[in-house]
Design a protein around this motif. Sequence first.
Motif, PDB file in Angstrom:
ATOM      1  N   ASP A 119      35.188   0.618  10.457  1.00  0.00           N
ATOM      2  CA  ASP A 119      34.439   0.320  11.922  1.00  0.00           C
ATOM      3  C   ASP A 119      34.742   2.091  13.215  1.00  0.00           C
ATOM      4  O   ASP A 119      34.904   1.468  13.562  1.00  0.00           O
ATOM      5  CB  ASP A 119      34.871  -1.003  11.655  1.00  0.00           C
ATOM      6  N   CYS A 120      34.820   2.918  12.044  1.00  0.00           N
ATOM      7  CA  CYS A 120      34.495   3.606  12.949  1.00  0.00           C
ATOM      8  C   CYS A 120      33.269   4.418  13.469  1.00  0.00           C
ATOM      9  O   CYS A 120      32.044   4.372  12.421  1.00  0.00           O
ATOM     10  CB  CYS A 120      35.045   5.450  12.138  1.00  0.00           C
ATOM     11  N   CYS A 121      33.282   4.681  14.691  1.00  0.00           N
ATOM     12  CA  CYS A 121      31.431   4.799  14.864  1.00  0.00           C
ATOM     13  C   CYS A 121      32.039   7.185  14.179  1.00  0.00           C
ATOM     14  O   CYS A 121      32.495   7.361  14.309  1.00  0.00           O
ATOM     15  CB  CYS A 121      31.563   5.225  16.508  1.00  0.00           C
ATOM     16  N   LYS A 163      27.224   0.167   6.755  1.00  0.00           N
ATOM     17  CA  LYS A 163      28.285  -1.198   7.089  1.00  0.00           C
ATOM     18  C   LYS A 163      27.986  -1.492   5.728  1.00  0.00           C
ATOM     19  O   LYS A 163      28.277  -1.656   4.234  1.00  0.00           O
ATOM     20  CB  LYS A 163      29.288  -1.588   7.340  1.00  0.00           C
ATOM     21  N   ASN A 164      26.726  -2.998   5.928  1.00  0.00           N
ATOM     22  CA  ASN A 164      26.442  -3.774   4.993  1.00  0.00           C
ATOM     23  C   ASN A 164      25.644  -2.750   3.763  1.00  0.00           C
ATOM     24  O   ASN A 164      25.438  -3.332   2.271  1.00  0.00           O
ATOM     25  CB  ASN A 164      25.044  -4.902   5.783  1.00  0.00           C
ATOM     26  N   PRO A 202      32.811  10.062   5.332  1.00  0.00           N
ATOM     27  CA  PRO A 202      32.025   9.243   6.694  1.00  0.00           C
ATOM     28  C   PRO A 202      32.002   7.744   6.057  1.00  0.00           C
ATOM     29  O   PRO A 202      32.400   6.972   6.850  1.00  0.00           O
ATOM     30  CB  PRO A 202      31.499  10.269   6.575  1.00  0.00           C
ATOM     31  N   ARG A 203      31.223   7.678   4.744  1.00  0.00           N
ATOM     32  CA  ARG A 203      31.112   6.069   4.271  1.00  0.00           C
ATOM     33  C   ARG A 203      32.284   5.177   3.967  1.00  0.00           C
ATOM     34  O   ARG A 203      32.434   3.958   4.824  1.00  0.00           O
ATOM     35  CB  ARG A 203      30.858   6.391   2.815  1.00  0.00           C
ATOM     36  N   GLU A 204      33.635   6.399   4.491  1.00  0.00           N
ATOM     37  CA  GLU A 204      34.571   5.187   4.119  1.00  0.00           C
ATOM     38  C   GLU A 204      35.237   4.974   5.828  1.00  0.00           C
ATOM     39  O   GLU A 204      35.767   3.308   5.891  1.00  0.00           O
ATOM     40  CB  GLU A 204      36.482   5.829   3.387  1.00  0.00           C
ATOM     41  N   LYS A 227      26.810  -2.745  -0.171  1.00  0.00           N
ATOM     42  CA  LYS A 227      26.031  -2.901  -1.714  1.00  0.00           C
ATOM     43  C   LYS A 227      26.086  -2.280  -2.604  1.00  0.00           C
ATOM     44  O   LYS A 227      25.406  -1.941  -3.193  1.00  0.00           O
ATOM     45  CB  LYS A 227      24.835  -4.163  -1.393  1.00  0.00           C
ATOM     46  N   GLU A 228      27.418  -0.782  -2.461  1.00  0.00           N
ATOM     47  CA  GLU A 228      26.727   0.318  -3.276  1.00  0.00           C
ATOM     48  C   GLU A 228      27.250  -0.216  -5.149  1.00  0.00           C
ATOM     49  O   GLU A 228      26.211   0.541  -5.746  1.00  0.00           O
ATOM     50  CB  GLU A 228      27.653   1.271  -2.633  1.00  0.00           C
TER      51      GLU A 228
END
Length: 338
Positions: free
Chosen positions: A260-262, A317-318, A253-255, A322-323
């Motif tokens: 830019d997937c919903c 996404k932002n 899900p993070r990837e 920064k992960e």
Amino acid sequence: MSIKISSKSVIYILCPANFATGGPEALHQLGEQLNQLGFNAQMSYLENDHGTLENPVHESYKKYNVPIAEKIINDQDNFLILPETYTCFLWDEEYKNLNKIVWWLSVTNYLISLEDHFSQYRHLKNFKFKHYFNKYPIPTIKRMKKTKKLYHLAHSYFSVDFLAKNKLEKIGQISDYMSESFRKGGDYSLQKENIIIYNPKKNDEFLEKIKEKNSQFTWLALENMTPEEVSENMKKAEVYIDFGYHPGKERMPRESCMMDCCLIIGKKGSAAFKEDMPIDEKYRFEFDEKNIPQISKIIDYCINQYDDASQDFKSYKNILLKEKETFIKDIQTVFLKR
């Protein structure tokens, strides 16, 4: 809370040999970063169905360059970091004098492994009596509470909540980060097609019913693909759907969000916590067939009004961008030099 590490201390990280999945990668990321911060971290591999000690480092993790421990020195100045699935080794004589840190990468996997341990011993004669006196290496919460020099490190907020409910004090929370290929932060909106992607290994009949109600759209299962192929399909897809169980902070899900997937997500495990997946609640649903009409409306909105819907995921996404920065700061908070 933090742990003070002396200059002569070795930090051993227990990890399955030659096994590529989210947990082992997080363990290698931690080892690499500890070394870059001036600590002495080494990987200690255990044989399993995927690999032996002859070739323990998976090809994907050689880039982290974490030294392999030839032998674990059972000294009181040294530390052992182990994932929750390896908690049965907490009372091993080989590690008796070590300070131990359980990194709770997956609450669910701990519960599964705990039941496996019970199944291994409960058929034996006088099991209940012997278990009461801790004669078997079964890593129950009760036993861990009684163990000295044992620390607990959370990974997801799901694990923070689990530790709190079980009154296990945590020394901090350290999550992992995605690989460089997913952290470029590009804008993929112009590459999008009317495609919905999903992980068939993480979903079941509930998703199949959703697919039946939305058969007018193109559905693509992310299976039997190289990492590069998965990435390319995420760049093209407008929607990522996941109603599977999330034992921890899942990578896919993070990837997908980074591409830019919903996201349309269920509420199982870690996915139920906004702290782990900070998306608008209108994209998060209970596992109930009554919700399928509303899920279909959200799918239609994401596909036919993608430009508007995709804006709802920019803040997440932002955070993901920064992960690694957050990862390093959290390590510096938990591990201190003395």
